[in-house]
Write a protein that holds these residues in place. Sequence first.
Motif, mmCIF file in Angstrom:
data_model
loop_
_atom_site.group_PDB
_atom_site.id
_atom_site.type_symbol
_atom_site.label_atom_id
_atom_site.label_comp_id
_atom_site.label_asym_id
_atom_site.label_seq_id
_atom_site.Cartn_x
_atom_site.Cartn_y
_atom_site.Cartn_z
ATOM 1 N N ARG A 218 0.844 -1.216 0.000
ATOM 2 C CA ARG A 218 0.000 0.000 0.000
ATOM 3 C C ARG A 218 0.869 1.250 0.000
ATOM 4 N N ALA B 238 0.249 5.169 1.458
ATOM 5 C CA ALA B 238 -0.702 5.784 2.397
ATOM 6 C C ALA B 238 -0.382 7.265 2.632
ATOM 7 N N SER C 121 -0.668 11.247 3.406
ATOM 8 C CA SER C 121 -1.507 12.179 4.174
ATOM 9 C C SER C 121 -1.784 13.361 3.250
ATOM 10 N N GLU D 197 -4.651 9.052 4.232
ATOM 11 C CA GLU D 197 -4.555 9.136 5.696
ATOM 12 C C GLU D 197 -4.958 10.536 6.156
ATOM 13 N N TYR E 295 -2.278 8.298 14.587
ATOM 14 C CA TYR E 295 -1.730 7.604 13.420
ATOM 15 C C TYR E 295 -1.456 6.129 13.720
ATOM 16 N N ARG F 29 7.685 2.087 2.802
ATOM 17 C CA ARG F 29 7.432 3.512 3.061
ATOM 18 C C ARG F 29 8.751 4.183 3.399
#
Length: 296
Positions: free
Chosen positions: A8, A10, A12, A44, A186, A204
């Motif tokens: 994934r 993700a 923000s 997010e 978070y 990430r």
Amino acid sequence: MAEVYTGRFAPSPTGLLHPGSLVAALASWLDAQSHGGQWRVRIEDVDTPRCVPQADQAILQQLAACGLTPDGPVLWQSQRGDAYAAALQSLVNQGWAYPCGCSRKEIESAQAVARHSAAIYPGTCREGLQGKPARAWRLNVQAVQTALGLPDVTHWHDRRLGAQQQNVGQDVGDFVLRRADGLWAYQLAVVVDDAAQGVTHVVRGQDLADNTARQILLQHALGLPTLQYLHTPLVLGADGEKLSKQNGALALDLSDPFWALGQAAQVLGLPAQTSLTNFLTQAQASWTRLFISHTS
Ligand code: GLU
């Protein structure tokens, strides 16, 4: 049945993607393709005051311009409050989460006498609020570790950085699950959603690596599977600091996606490619050689 690789990205939505976030997007996409897996996107947007209106749609357009298209529906964390509430409730029911009445000031002044300079919560409200109104909710790290027979030091393996470890109780303390302003933290949101989206592999930026031990602990506490992790190199600004919106990172110029992807690939140590048409296919072959042939 063998587990289906699910990765994934993700972001923000606090602004457009910048060169650093494209590195994480590209790396997570390449890893998913190289494993023949699924690549999910999650917006997010739990920290609503920091979110910029329309940034979510703009980010999805930026990804599309780079040829990075999600498999399956995009998930918005702002729509996931019920799932986070259920997770917190299950921790409370086990006696593993407690309300905290400390203000930021109180925590900081307790720390002034502590040895560490980082923000470590000293566990003030673990035994009760002592008349203070509840503000935030925290995980009782020691209670989880004791109940589940987990060691004080959480060990994990990063596919790029190698063996990692952290004593969460000592280095972070009982961390926040729900913030004093009522927003979901978070750590809780990411763990609940990784599981809900069936994520098996997290790729990430390296700036997030020190959250991993907390997330692994929460996975244990919630009875969720532990994931595989790979943290990508950061893009540094001229000041040698991580490039971020805070130090003025420019949004990606996607009038030339080939150039932007090329820059991201370079940060990942992938060789230059000759054209946009073949970029993703060639980058995927290089990624497989670098990160998959001899790692899991
Ligand atoms: N939303 C986080 C960010 O944009 C990433 C979280 C994650 O990948 O775990 O920095």
